[in-house]
Design a protein around this motif. Structure first.
Motif, PDB file in Angstrom:
ATOM      1  N   THR A 134       0.834  -1.213   0.000  1.00  0.00           N
ATOM      2  CA  THR A 134       0.000   0.000   0.000  1.00  0.00           C
ATOM      3  C   THR A 134       0.861   1.251   0.000  1.00  0.00           C
ATOM      4  OG1 THR A 134      -1.791  -1.142   1.168  1.00  0.00           O
ATOM      5  CG2 THR A 134      -1.779   1.273   1.256  1.00  0.00           C
ATOM      6  N   ALA A 135       1.889   1.258   0.828  1.00  0.00           N
ATOM      7  CA  ALA A 135       2.775   2.417   0.901  1.00  0.00           C
ATOM      8  C   ALA A 135       3.494   2.633  -0.428  1.00  0.00           C
ATOM      9  CB  ALA A 135       3.791   2.225   2.024  1.00  0.00           C
ATOM     10  N   ALA A 136       3.922   1.553  -1.060  1.00  0.00           N
ATOM     11  CA  ALA A 136       4.659   1.671  -2.318  1.00  0.00           C
ATOM     12  C   ALA A 136       3.801   2.276  -3.420  1.00  0.00           C
ATOM     13  CB  ALA A 136       5.176   0.299  -2.748  1.00  0.00           C
ATOM     14  N   VAL A 137       2.525   1.913  -3.464  1.00  0.00           N
ATOM     15  CA  VAL A 137       1.623   2.452  -4.491  1.00  0.00           C
ATOM     16  C   VAL A 137       1.583   3.983  -4.414  1.00  0.00           C
ATOM     17  CG1 VAL A 137      -0.794   2.638  -5.176  1.00  0.00           C
ATOM     18  CG2 VAL A 137       0.202   0.392  -4.724  1.00  0.00           C
ATOM     19  N   TYR A 138       1.629   4.506  -3.207  1.00  0.00           N
ATOM     20  CA  TYR A 138       1.525   5.956  -3.035  1.00  0.00           C
ATOM     21  C   TYR A 138       2.824   6.699  -3.364  1.00  0.00           C
ATOM     22  CZ  TYR A 138      -3.062   5.540  -0.862  1.00  0.00           C
ATOM     23  OH  TYR A 138      -4.393   5.302  -0.632  1.00  0.00           O
ATOM     24  N   VAL A 139       3.969   6.021  -3.253  1.00  0.00           N
ATOM     25  CA  VAL A 139       5.240   6.758  -3.407  1.00  0.00           C
ATOM     26  C   VAL A 139       6.090   6.284  -4.580  1.00  0.00           C
ATOM     27  CG1 VAL A 139       5.333   7.267  -0.937  1.00  0.00           C
ATOM     28  CG2 VAL A 139       6.488   5.222  -1.805  1.00  0.00           C
ATOM     29  N   VAL A 140       5.626   5.283  -5.317  1.00  0.00           N
ATOM     30  CA  VAL A 140       6.483   4.716  -6.362  1.00  0.00           C
ATOM     31  C   VAL A 140       6.875   5.747  -7.412  1.00  0.00           C
ATOM     32  CG1 VAL A 140       4.578   3.913  -7.828  1.00  0.00           C
ATOM     33  CG2 VAL A 140       6.782   2.726  -7.882  1.00  0.00           C
ATOM     34  N   HIS A 141       5.999   6.696  -7.694  1.00  0.00           N
ATOM     35  CA  HIS A 141       6.306   7.703  -8.711  1.00  0.00           C
ATOM     36  C   HIS A 141       7.403   8.663  -8.266  1.00  0.00           C
ATOM     37  CE1 HIS A 141       3.410   9.623  -6.018  1.00  0.00           C
ATOM     38  NE2 HIS A 141       3.825  10.791  -6.454  1.00  0.00           N
ATOM     39  N   LYS A 142       7.767   8.607  -6.982  1.00  0.00           N
ATOM     40  CA  LYS A 142       8.837   9.460  -6.470  1.00  0.00           C
ATOM     41  C   LYS A 142      10.158   8.696  -6.308  1.00  0.00           C
ATOM     42  CE  LYS A 142       5.640  12.370  -3.790  1.00  0.00           C
ATOM     43  NZ  LYS A 142       5.281  12.856  -2.421  1.00  0.00           N
ATOM     44  N   MET A 143      10.153   7.423  -6.661  1.00  0.00           N
ATOM     45  CA  MET A 143      11.347   6.606  -6.443  1.00  0.00           C
ATOM     46  C   MET A 143      12.404   6.853  -7.516  1.00  0.00           C
ATOM     47  SD  MET A 143       9.995   2.880  -5.131  1.00  0.00           S
ATOM     48  CE  MET A 143       9.115   2.725  -3.563  1.00  0.00           C
ATOM     49  N   LEU A 148      13.448   1.930  -7.221  1.00  0.00           N
ATOM     50  CA  LEU A 148      12.369   1.227  -7.901  1.00  0.00           C
ATOM     51  C   LEU A 148      12.815  -0.189  -8.292  1.00  0.00           C
ATOM     52  CD1 LEU A 148       9.817   2.751 -10.307  1.00  0.00           C
ATOM     53  CD2 LEU A 148      10.787   0.518 -10.813  1.00  0.00           C
ATOM     54  N   GLY A 149      14.045  -0.321  -8.766  1.00  0.00           N
ATOM     55  CA  GLY A 149      14.557  -1.646  -9.105  1.00  0.00           C
ATOM     56  C   GLY A 149      14.589  -2.565  -7.907  1.00  0.00           C
ATOM     57  N   ASN A 150      15.003  -2.032  -6.755  1.00  0.00           N
ATOM     58  CA  ASN A 150      15.021  -2.853  -5.545  1.00  0.00           C
ATOM     59  C   ASN A 150      13.615  -3.262  -5.109  1.00  0.00           C
ATOM     60  OD1 ASN A 150      17.786  -2.865  -5.330  1.00  0.00           O
ATOM     61  ND2 ASN A 150      17.880  -1.166  -3.883  1.00  0.00           N
ATOM     62  N   CYS A 151      12.634  -2.374  -5.317  1.00  0.00           N
ATOM     63  CA  CYS A 151      11.247  -2.720  -4.990  1.00  0.00           C
ATOM     64  C   CYS A 151      10.745  -3.842  -5.909  1.00  0.00           C
ATOM     65  CB  CYS A 151      10.349  -1.493  -5.127  1.00  0.00           C
ATOM     66  SG  CYS A 151      10.131  -0.577  -3.582  1.00  0.00           S
ATOM     67  N   ALA A 152      10.999  -3.718  -7.197  1.00  0.00           N
ATOM     68  CA  ALA A 152      10.551  -4.747  -8.135  1.00  0.00           C
ATOM     69  C   ALA A 152      11.156  -6.097  -7.776  1.00  0.00           C
ATOM     70  CB  ALA A 152      10.946  -4.353  -9.565  1.00  0.00           C
ATOM     71  N   ILE A 171       4.216   0.023 -10.275  1.00  0.00           N
ATOM     72  CA  ILE A 171       5.669  -0.160 -10.351  1.00  0.00           C
ATOM     73  C   ILE A 171       6.128  -0.224 -11.808  1.00  0.00           C
ATOM     74  CG2 ILE A 171       7.576  -1.714  -9.811  1.00  0.00           C
ATOM     75  CD1 ILE A 171       6.111  -2.515  -7.273  1.00  0.00           C
ATOM     76  N   ALA A 172       5.365  -0.937 -12.634  1.00  0.00           N
ATOM     77  CA  ALA A 172       5.729  -1.053 -14.048  1.00  0.00           C
ATOM     78  C   ALA A 172       5.667   0.298 -14.751  1.00  0.00           C
ATOM     79  CB  ALA A 172       4.808  -2.055 -14.743  1.00  0.00           C
ATOM     80  N   GLY A 193      12.268  -9.226 -11.412  1.00  0.00           N
ATOM     81  CA  GLY A 193      11.010  -9.077 -10.678  1.00  0.00           C
ATOM     82  C   GLY A 193       9.791  -9.148 -11.571  1.00  0.00           C
ATOM     83  N   PHE A 194       9.775  -8.372 -12.654  1.00  0.00           N
ATOM     84  CA  PHE A 194       8.601  -8.308 -13.529  1.00  0.00           C
ATOM     85  C   PHE A 194       8.304  -9.648 -14.198  1.00  0.00           C
ATOM     86  CE2 PHE A 194       9.617  -3.531 -14.223  1.00  0.00           C
ATOM     87  CZ  PHE A 194       8.924  -3.204 -13.061  1.00  0.00           C
ATOM     88  N   SER A 195       9.333 -10.452 -14.463  1.00  0.00           N
ATOM     89  CA  SER A 195       9.114 -11.734 -15.155  1.00  0.00           C
ATOM     90  C   SER A 195       8.364 -12.742 -14.299  1.00  0.00           C
ATOM     91  CB  SER A 195      10.450 -12.332 -15.596  1.00  0.00           C
ATOM     92  OG  SER A 195      11.216 -12.753 -14.477  1.00  0.00           O
ATOM     93  N   LYS A 196       8.231 -12.474 -12.985  1.00  0.00           N
ATOM     94  CA  LYS A 196       7.520 -13.389 -12.090  1.00  0.00           C
ATOM     95  C   LYS A 196       6.055 -13.007 -11.905  1.00  0.00           C
ATOM     96  CE  LYS A 196      11.734 -13.939  -9.336  1.00  0.00           C
ATOM     97  NZ  LYS A 196      12.309 -13.705  -7.988  1.00  0.00           N
ATOM     98  N   VAL A 197       5.644 -11.884 -12.484  1.00  0.00           N
ATOM     99  CA  VAL A 197       4.303 -11.350 -12.244  1.00  0.00           C
ATOM    100  C   VAL A 197       3.401 -11.663 -13.447  1.00  0.00           C
ATOM    101  CG1 VAL A 197       2.967  -9.294 -11.692  1.00  0.00           C
ATOM    102  CG2 VAL A 197       5.344  -9.485 -10.896  1.00  0.00           C
TER     103      VAL A 197
END
Length: 388
Positions: A134-143, A148-152, A171-172, A193-197
């Protein structure tokens, strides 16, 4: 450092939470000190005692919780092998993090994700990952690209979140906007990360952008990053036909093949074997064969099975005796630890290879394993791209 560790243990009762966080941060950077069981047990016990009773209904307690201290402890402790199995410690840290994550900024959320993602005990903690997502959704655009790579990479280790389409869409989208600014390691982290989603495998724009960036970044990638990209892109249908991408990855891996570790070899063999245009590349498969032979002793059951299936698709190595004798020996010794899927992969791959059809040791081991396979693990150690 031994003297400092001893002094820290003796004076720990006089320290406040910030002091403890600073100790964890400092000592976690000194490899020699990682083996000091007395020090880390004392630090872990102090944190457990201080935070295990944290109650979200006690405002005065919450006011004492500092997000920076939480992040410092999580990232410091996550580097200490001695403490990764301490359930009490990680339950205490996860409980506190879930309470304070809403007050964290973009870099802090990323660091928290990165730290907890290294601790397998925490992967099934729905409260923790729900709060972090939930927190990431709100701040991802500021990463930044690195965060961002570490989050993915971190979120992709948590099965609870792989179906969270809102989180991964955010994130994408953030990644597409800054992919040109990412380091080679950041690119590898995102591909991994993205290849697992599941929901992202159909995102054509995402994969087109990352394929283009990867083609220019491969010269800067280390061998782990290259293996990560080979493995990741091989799961994406739209990327399998990108000849330029696969030629770039092939050339980069070929030039560094003897530096590949067991996991890297397994991912390269498995990944390249899905690319039809590369199955006839004798040079590539001879280099991968040499790399595999050098690391058979270090391979786990999953890596052995992946190599058996992958190599069995490459015609140029089907009669490579040293390769198949080594794989047969490795498979026979790992068979008791294999799950049913790995046993099936080995049977399927070896059945195509005449060299091993007459090996009683191999087939007896696989037969025994098929009758009493290991339980399917929650997760095997997938290529974790290194966090930045």
């Amino acid at each position: 450092w031994a003297e400092l560790a001893g002094a820290a243990v003796s004076q720990m009762k006089l320290m406040n939470n910030l002091d403890i966080a600073n100790l964890v941060n400092g000592f976690s950077k000194i490899i020699f000190v990682h083996r000091s069981q007395k020090l880390w047990n004392a630090l872990g016990s102090r944190v457990i005692h201080a935070w295990k009773r944290t109650d979200k209904n006690e405002p005065e307690m919450l006011s004492l919780l500092n997000p920076v201290e939480v992040i410092t402890l999580v990232n410091g402790f996550s580097k200490i092998q001695l403490l990764l199995s301490s359930r009490l410690l990680w339950e205490a840290l996860a409980g506190v993090a879930a309470l304070v994550v809403e007050h964290m900024n973009a870099p802090e959320v990323s660091l928290c994700v990165n730290g907890f993602s290294k601790v397998e005990l925490c992967w099934e903690n729905a409260e923790l990952w729900g709060a972090l997502g939930t927190a990431a959704v709100y701040v991802v655009h500021k990463m930044s690209p690195r965060h961002l790579g570490n989050c993915a990479n971190g979120f992709s280790k948590v099965r609870l979140l792989l179906q969270d389409e809102l989180l991964w869409e955010e994130i994408a989208n953030g990644a597409v906007n800054i992919v040109n600014k990412m380091s080679s390691q950041g690119v590898a982290n995102c591909v991994n990360g993205f290849s697992k989603v599941p929901s992202l495998l159909r995102n054509h724009t995402l994969w087109t952008d990352f394929a283009r960036t990867t083609r220019s970044a491969v010269k800067e990638m280390n061998v782990q990053g290259l293996a990560t990209c080979v493995n990741g892109f091989s799961k994406v249908g739209s990327a399998l036909g990108d000849q330029g991408l696969w030629e770039a990855l092939k050339d980069a891996v070929s030039s560094t093949s003897l530096q590949l570790n067991a996991q890297d070899v397994a991912h390269c063999v498995g990944g390249f074997s899905k690319v039809d245009t590369l199955l006839g590349d004798r040079g590539l498969w001879e280099r991968l064969s040499a790399a595999a032979i050098s690391v058979f002793a270090q391979m786990n059951p999953q890596e052995v099975a992946a190599c058996v299936v992958g190599f069995s698709k490459a015609e140029s190595v089907l009669e490579h005796r040293a390769l198949w004798d080594g794989l047969a020996e490795a498979a026979a010794s790992r068979a008791p630890q294999m799950n049913s899927q790995e046993v099936e992969m080995c049977v399927s791959g070896f059945s195509r290879i005449e060299i091993v059809l007459g090996s009683p040791k191999l087939w007896e081991a696989l037969k025994e394993a098929s009758l009493s396979p290991q339980e399917q693990p929650k997760t095997r150690k997938d290529v974790p791209a290194a966090s930045e």
